[in-house]
Design a protein around this motif. Structure first.
Motif, PDB file in Angstrom:
ATOM      1  N   GLY A 106       0.911   7.746 -10.457  1.00 38.55           N
ATOM      2  CA  GLY A 106       0.414   6.423 -10.140  1.00 38.55           C
ATOM      3  C   GLY A 106       0.545   5.448 -11.289  1.00 38.55           C
ATOM      4  N   THR A 146      -9.058  -2.898   0.030  1.00 38.10           N
ATOM      5  CA  THR A 146      -9.012  -1.905  -1.032  1.00 38.10           C
ATOM      6  C   THR A 146     -10.422  -1.593  -1.502  1.00 38.10           C
ATOM      7  N   THR A 153      10.138   4.211  -1.401  1.00 36.11           N
ATOM      8  CA  THR A 153      10.122   3.387  -0.195  1.00 36.11           C
ATOM      9  C   THR A 153      11.343   2.488  -0.197  1.00 36.11           C
ATOM     10  N   GLY A 185       0.803  -1.209   0.000  1.00 32.08           N
ATOM     11  CA  GLY A 185       0.000   0.000   0.000  1.00 32.08           C
ATOM     12  C   GLY A 185       0.841   1.265   0.000  1.00 32.08           C
ATOM     13  N   SER A 186       0.162   2.399   0.112  1.00 32.46           N
ATOM     14  CA  SER A 186       0.822   3.706   0.063  1.00 32.46           C
ATOM     15  C   SER A 186       1.901   3.830   1.134  1.00 32.46           C
ATOM     16  N   GLY A 187       3.094   4.225   0.699  1.00 27.73           N
ATOM     17  CA  GLY A 187       4.182   4.458   1.636  1.00 27.73           C
ATOM     18  C   GLY A 187       4.813   3.205   2.201  1.00 27.73           C
ATOM     19  N   HIS A 247       8.112  -0.041  -3.485  1.00 30.14           N
ATOM     20  CA  HIS A 247       7.637   0.995  -4.394  1.00 30.14           C
ATOM     21  C   HIS A 247       8.689   2.103  -4.518  1.00 30.14           C
ATOM     22  N   SER A 302      -4.584  -2.309  -0.302  1.00 29.20           N
ATOM     23  CA  SER A 302      -4.899  -0.880  -0.326  1.00 29.20           C
ATOM     24  C   SER A 302      -4.513  -0.275  -1.678  1.00 29.20           C
ATOM     25  N   LEU A 303      -3.593   0.686  -1.726  1.00 18.44           N
ATOM     26  CA  LEU A 303      -3.127   1.200  -3.017  1.00 18.44           C
ATOM     27  C   LEU A 303      -2.667   0.058  -3.917  1.00 18.44           C
ATOM     28  N   HIS A 325       3.592   9.316  -1.806  1.00 20.84           N
ATOM     29  CA  HIS A 325       2.475   8.580  -2.399  1.00 20.84           C
ATOM     30  C   HIS A 325       1.143   9.270  -2.153  1.00 20.84           C
ATOM     31  N   PHE A 326       1.097  10.082  -1.126  1.00 22.31           N
ATOM     32  CA  PHE A 326      -0.157  10.747  -0.789  1.00 22.31           C
ATOM     33  C   PHE A 326      -0.353  12.055  -1.546  1.00 22.31           C
TER      34      PHE A 326
END
Length: 279
Positions: free
Chosen positions: A75, A125, A60, A29-31, A57, A100-101, A204-205
């Motif tokens: 994205g 998700t 990260t 997921g994000s981050g 990612h 999630s992401l 990512h946010f």
């Protein structure tokens, strides 16, 4: 292993298990770096005959990083990164598991790179395309977390950074589903491996999601799809998982009691893996 994905960008990836085993690609997921996919869960998948690939990612872990607040990608790049990781390990198709992401990225892979996807498991998700009915927003408590992030910790202080990461995950977990010891151990590894913690917790946010075409969940028909959702998810309440499963013809739904917006908790792993590897 560092995977070159173009324009000087490197993605750090790890493979576990036998080369001839069917591949499971884990998308975080994000981050999240690959470290958040718990080592013991990965070992369980390997013990069940799977070859596991997990990766960092952009922004990260040990992957290429950009200045905090200024990600030099969208994205869409995160989707093509997943394909590049499969290419790097000579994987024609994989069971793609996204959280999630990562679940959104997994859906994009199923829609746009179907030949690379053997099956999909979508965890905590929501659908990237329309579903029937209006879905509930995040809980008031979760909205308050995003509204009041507080001052940034001193990321140069490892102890403070670990504490910030652990406490940052706590509000997302189910009320009795937060494993402090596991989170502490993972956070310590994240802090040790991450190039830029400020970037990893920010970019990512704020990234542009990039152009997307019209997505229909019905276009995933024919793929084996498992939707896994917690009954206590504060970010995407359980109705999101139910709607996602209902929108994909033939999809199976596994609701995990007490799970929040998180990796399935350790007591649920046997059920989770059985469902993931099931029909």
């Amino acid at each position: 292993m560092l995977v070159e994905v173009g324009e000087g960008v490197e993605i750090d990836a790890e493979v576990l298990g036998e080369a001839e085993a069917p591949t499971v690609l884990l998308i975080a997921g994000s981050g999240w770096s690959r470290d958040w996919w718990d080592d013991d869960l990965c070992a369980l998948l390997v013990a069940r005959g799977q070859r596991v690939i997990r990766y960092d990612h952009r922004d990260t872990g040990a992957s290429t990083s950009w200045p905090a607040g200024a990600p030099g990608y969208t994205g869409r790049d995160l989707v093509t990164d997943a394909v590049a990781v499969l290419d790097a390990f000579d994987v024609d198709s994989a069971h793609v598991v996204g959280l999630s992401l990562g679940g959104g990225i997994a859906q994009e892979l199923g829609l746009e790179h179907r030949e690379r996807v053997r099956a999909l498991t979508l965890v905590a998700t929501t659908a990237i395309g329309p579903t029937a009915g209006q879905l509930p927003s995040a809980t008031p408590e979760m909205q308050a977390v995003f509204a009041d992030r507080g001052p940034a910790p001193d990321w140069s202080d490892p102890a403070a950074a670990v504490t910030a990461l652990v406490e940052g995950e706590r509000p997302f977990a189910g009320p009795d589903a937060f494993d402090d010891a596991r989170m502490q151990s993972i956070a310590e590894r994240v802090v040790a491996r991450t190039r830029d913690l400020a970037a990893s917790t920010t970019n990512h946010f704020v990234m542009d999601l990039g152009p997307t075409g019209p997505a229909s969940m019905a276009d995933l028909a024919g793929l084996p799809v498992l939707v896994v959702h917690g009954t206590d998810d504060p970010l995407f309440p359980v109705e999101h998982g139910r709607a996602l499963a209902a929108a994909i013809p033939g999809a199976r739904l596994l609701e995990l009691e007490g799970m929040g917006h998180q990796l399935p908790p350790e007591p649920t792993w046997d059920r989770f893996v059985d469902a993931l590897l099931g029909p």
